[in-house]
Design a protein around this motif. Structure first.
Motif, PDB file in Angstrom:
ATOM      1  N   UNK A   1       9.728  -6.866  49.868  1.00  0.00           N
ATOM      2  CA  UNK A   1       9.291  -7.987  49.039  1.00  0.00           C
ATOM      3  C   UNK A   1      10.265  -9.158  49.158  1.00  0.00           C
ATOM      4  N   UNK A   2       9.709 -10.362  49.384  1.00  0.00           N
ATOM      5  CA  UNK A   2      10.546 -11.550  49.567  1.00  0.00           C
ATOM      6  C   UNK A   2      10.293 -12.638  48.533  1.00  0.00           C
ATOM      7  N   UNK A   3       9.271 -12.483  47.693  1.00  0.00           N
ATOM      8  CA  UNK A   3       9.057 -13.490  46.663  1.00  0.00           C
ATOM      9  C   UNK A   3       7.584 -13.739  46.390  1.00  0.00           C
ATOM     10  N   UNK A   4       7.344 -14.613  45.388  1.00  0.00           N
ATOM     11  CA  UNK A   4       5.990 -14.977  44.971  1.00  0.00           C
ATOM     12  C   UNK A   4       5.853 -16.492  45.035  1.00  0.00           C
ATOM     13  N   UNK A   5       4.750 -16.959  45.592  1.00  0.00           N
ATOM     14  CA  UNK A   5       4.511 -18.396  45.674  1.00  0.00           C
ATOM     15  C   UNK A   5       4.310 -19.005  44.295  1.00  0.00           C
ATOM     16  N   UNK A   6       4.882 -20.176  44.085  1.00  0.00           N
ATOM     17  CA  UNK A   6       4.780 -20.846  42.794  1.00  0.00           C
ATOM     18  C   UNK A   6       3.739 -21.960  42.858  1.00  0.00           C
ATOM     19  N   UNK A   7       3.532 -22.608  41.727  1.00  0.00           N
ATOM     20  CA  UNK A   7       2.572 -23.702  41.656  1.00  0.00           C
ATOM     21  C   UNK A   7       2.971 -24.842  42.567  1.00  0.00           C
ATOM     22  N   UNK A   8       4.272 -25.083  42.690  1.00  0.00           N
ATOM     23  CA  UNK A   8       4.751 -26.208  43.484  1.00  0.00           C
ATOM     24  C   UNK A   8       5.180 -25.786  44.894  1.00  0.00           C
ATOM     25  N   UNK A   9       5.334 -24.482  45.129  1.00  0.00           N
ATOM     26  CA  UNK A   9       5.736 -23.999  46.449  1.00  0.00           C
ATOM     27  C   UNK A   9       4.921 -22.754  46.774  1.00  0.00           C
ATOM     28  N   UNK A  10       3.672 -22.959  47.169  1.00  0.00           N
ATOM     29  CA  UNK A  10       2.783 -21.824  47.438  1.00  0.00           C
ATOM     30  C   UNK A  10       2.981 -21.249  48.831  1.00  0.00           C
ATOM     31  N   UNK A  11       3.520 -22.045  49.765  1.00  0.00           N
ATOM     32  CA  UNK A  11       3.741 -21.578  51.132  1.00  0.00           C
ATOM     33  C   UNK A  11       5.079 -20.836  51.221  1.00  0.00           C
ATOM     34  N   UNK A  12       5.263 -20.083  52.307  1.00  0.00           N
ATOM     35  CA  UNK A  12       6.464 -19.273  52.468  1.00  0.00           C
ATOM     36  C   UNK A  12       7.209 -19.666  53.729  1.00  0.00           C
ATOM     37  N   UNK A  13       8.535 -19.764  53.588  1.00  0.00           N
ATOM     38  CA  UNK A  13       9.402 -20.057  54.730  1.00  0.00           C
ATOM     39  C   UNK A  13      10.622 -19.171  54.626  1.00  0.00           C
ATOM     40  N   UNK A  14      10.862 -18.395  55.665  1.00  0.00           N
ATOM     41  CA  UNK A  14      12.045 -17.548  55.707  1.00  0.00           C
ATOM     42  C   UNK A  14      12.770 -17.820  57.016  1.00  0.00           C
ATOM     43  N   UNK A  15      14.061 -18.050  56.941  1.00  0.00           N
ATOM     44  CA  UNK A  15      14.837 -18.428  58.115  1.00  0.00           C
ATOM     45  C   UNK A  15      15.974 -17.433  58.348  1.00  0.00           C
ATOM     46  N   UNK A  16      16.796 -17.745  59.350  1.00  0.00           N
ATOM     47  CA  UNK A  16      17.940 -16.904  59.711  1.00  0.00           C
ATOM     48  C   UNK A  16      17.527 -15.482  60.085  1.00  0.00           C
ATOM     49  N   UNK A  17      16.406 -15.369  60.796  1.00  0.00           N
ATOM     50  CA  UNK A  17      15.943 -14.060  61.270  1.00  0.00           C
ATOM     51  C   UNK A  17      16.401 -13.840  62.710  1.00  0.00           C
ATOM     52  N   UNK A  18      16.927 -12.670  62.971  1.00  0.00           N
ATOM     53  CA  UNK A  18      17.287 -12.323  64.341  1.00  0.00           C
ATOM     54  C   UNK A  18      16.025 -12.241  65.197  1.00  0.00           C
ATOM     55  N   UNK A  19      16.093 -12.629  66.453  1.00  0.00           N
ATOM     56  CA  UNK A  19      14.920 -12.554  67.317  1.00  0.00           C
ATOM     57  C   UNK A  19      14.343 -11.142  67.348  1.00  0.00           C
ATOM     58  N   UNK A  20      13.021 -11.060  67.330  1.00  0.00           N
ATOM     59  CA  UNK A  20      12.354  -9.766  67.334  1.00  0.00           C
ATOM     60  C   UNK A  20      10.984  -9.868  66.686  1.00  0.00           C
ATOM     61  N   UNK A  21      10.330  -8.730  66.523  1.00  0.00           N
ATOM     62  CA  UNK A  21       8.992  -8.667  65.955  1.00  0.00           C
ATOM     63  C   UNK A  21       9.081  -8.336  64.468  1.00  0.00           C
ATOM     64  N   UNK A  22       8.340  -9.110  63.659  1.00  0.00           N
ATOM     65  CA  UNK A  22       8.314  -8.911  62.216  1.00  0.00           C
ATOM     66  C   UNK A  22       6.859  -8.832  61.745  1.00  0.00           C
ATOM     67  N   UNK A  23       6.603  -7.937  60.792  1.00  0.00           N
ATOM     68  CA  UNK A  23       5.276  -7.819  60.202  1.00  0.00           C
ATOM     69  C   UNK A  23       5.284  -8.483  58.830  1.00  0.00           C
ATOM     70  N   UNK A  24       4.391  -9.447  58.662  1.00  0.00           N
ATOM     71  CA  UNK A  24       4.295 -10.186  57.401  1.00  0.00           C
ATOM     72  C   UNK A  24       3.019  -9.767  56.683  1.00  0.00           C
ATOM     73  N   UNK A  25       3.136  -9.526  55.395  1.00  0.00           N
ATOM     74  CA  UNK A  25       1.960  -9.211  54.574  1.00  0.00           C
ATOM     75  C   UNK A  25       1.954 -10.131  53.361  1.00  0.00           C
ATOM     76  N   UNK A  26       0.776 -10.659  53.067  1.00  0.00           N
ATOM     77  CA  UNK A  26       0.607 -11.515  51.897  1.00  0.00           C
ATOM     78  C   UNK A  26      -0.556 -10.960  51.085  1.00  0.00           C
ATOM     79  N   UNK A  27      -0.326 -10.739  49.800  1.00  0.00           N
ATOM     80  CA  UNK A  27      -1.411 -10.262  48.952  1.00  0.00           C
ATOM     81  C   UNK A  27      -1.370 -10.931  47.586  1.00  0.00           C
ATOM     82  N   UNK A  28      -2.509 -10.869  46.947  1.00  0.00           N
ATOM     83  CA  UNK A  28      -2.675 -11.425  45.598  1.00  0.00           C
ATOM     84  C   UNK A  28      -3.768 -10.629  44.916  1.00  0.00           C
ATOM     85  N   UNK A  29      -3.584 -10.331  43.651  1.00  0.00           N
ATOM     86  CA  UNK A  29      -4.561  -9.532  42.921  1.00  0.00           C
ATOM     87  C   UNK A  29      -5.960 -10.113  43.002  1.00  0.00           C
ATOM     88  N   UNK A  30      -6.938  -9.275  43.341  1.00  0.00           N
ATOM     89  CA  UNK A  30      -8.322  -9.714  43.417  1.00  0.00           C
ATOM     90  C   UNK A  30      -8.723 -10.294  44.759  1.00  0.00           C
TER      91      UNK A  30
END
Length: 298
Positions: free
Chosen positions: A66-95
């Motif tokens: 878990x990396x966080x929840x989007x807010x009213x003013x920041x609904x998009x996600x940005x994560x940096x400082x990742x080492x090169x490689x393959x990452x699996x991202x999942x986004x969910x919301x109730x309903x």
């Protein structure tokens, strides 16, 4: 009065502090520039992931952490400082239906994506074929007559072709494909058409403006095979207000998929009932199931 430290002690402290400064400052500079130590203790330039999300309140996971929840003013996600490689991202919301995507993070690059999040149970508003007494506002009209809205919408379902000709309200253009002229459904420099292999997407814009989902690493192509199996694909059109998501009529129902074919290619349920079809009219989605007509509210 307290006596000062001996000269040799002060010189030793000065030497140690200077040595620490010489060691730490370059490390901080490399860190601030996006470098990290790999498992082999090599300095590697990092990258990042940016995901556009349609609304706030969605949860963001990277490799199931878990990396966080989007807010009213920041609904998009940005994560940096990742080492090169393959990452699996999942986004969910109730309903809503989950969205997953594998991102190949490269040094000094931000890898982008756009989440498709459809309701698990989209709201369907039935448009009846006949007027009820409550609908009838004219004293001269008898209840039980044909609903004019139903009659008007049904004409968009009368086309026998399931290709571009069945899209009367959509802009079209012509491209040269395999040395023959092909008419495509056009939105925002992206064309859609059904060929022998399945449903294709074609980038109509300049080669200096390729969308990220037409590219693999740094190699871009004008064509994407969105869905294979031409015989099983019925009507198709862009999801309203988007040229990255496509609605497709399949034999077992109506679904929405994405042009981003990086695994997994997300396919989400819109109306899972065999034999149904749809049309997009003036920015609204209408589904016809037998004689029942519905307007979809997402």
């Amino acid at each position: 009065l307290m006596e000062g430290l001996p000269l040799k002690t002060r010189q030793r402290y000065l030497f140690l502090l200077t040595l620490a400064f010489i060691i730490v400052v370059p490390i901080l500079a490399f860190y601030a520039s996006g470098y990290r130590l790999s498992r082999n203790f090599e300095l590697i330039k990092t990258g990042g992931i940016y995901v556009e999300v349609p609304f706030s309140g969605a949860s963001f996971y990277v490799n199931d952490k878990f990396k966080g929840v989007g807010s009213l003013f920041q609904k998009n996600f940005f994560i940096q400082d990742l080492l090169p490689g393959m990452y699996t991202v999942r986004i969910d919301r109730g309903g809503f239906q989950d969205w997953r995507k594998e991102f190949d993070v490269l040094p000094k690059l931000i890898t982008s994506g756009q989440a498709l999040l459809l309701p698990k149970n989209p709201k369907l508003i039935e448009i009846t074929s006949g007027l009820t007494k409550a609908d009838d506002t004219s004293s001269s009209t008898q209840s039980g007559t044909v609903n004019p809205e139903y009659k008007n919408l049904m004409r968009f379902f009368s086309a026998t072709s399931t290709g571009v000709n069945a899209l009367p309200l959509g802009a079209t253009t012509t491209i040269l494909y395999n040395n023959s002229s092909t008419t495509v459904r056009d939105r925002g420099d992206i064309g859609l058409w059904k060929g022998k292999k399945g449903l294709h997407a074609w980038w109509l814009g300049g080669e200096d403006r390729f969308p990220y989902f037409f590219c693999k690493i740094e190699k871009c192509s004008r064509e994407i095979l969105v869905a294979s199996g031409s015989k099983d694909i019925g009507h198709f059109d862009f999801l309203p207000e988007s040229n990255q998501f496509v609605i497709i009529e399949w034999p077992d129902g109506i679904y929405v998929t994405e042009l981003d074919v990086r695994p997994p290619q997300n396919i989400q349920v819109l109306y899972p009932h065999p034999g149904s079809t749809f049309r997009v009219v003036n920015g609204d989605i209408f589904i016809l199931d037998g004689k029942k007509l519905f307007k979809v509210s997402l």
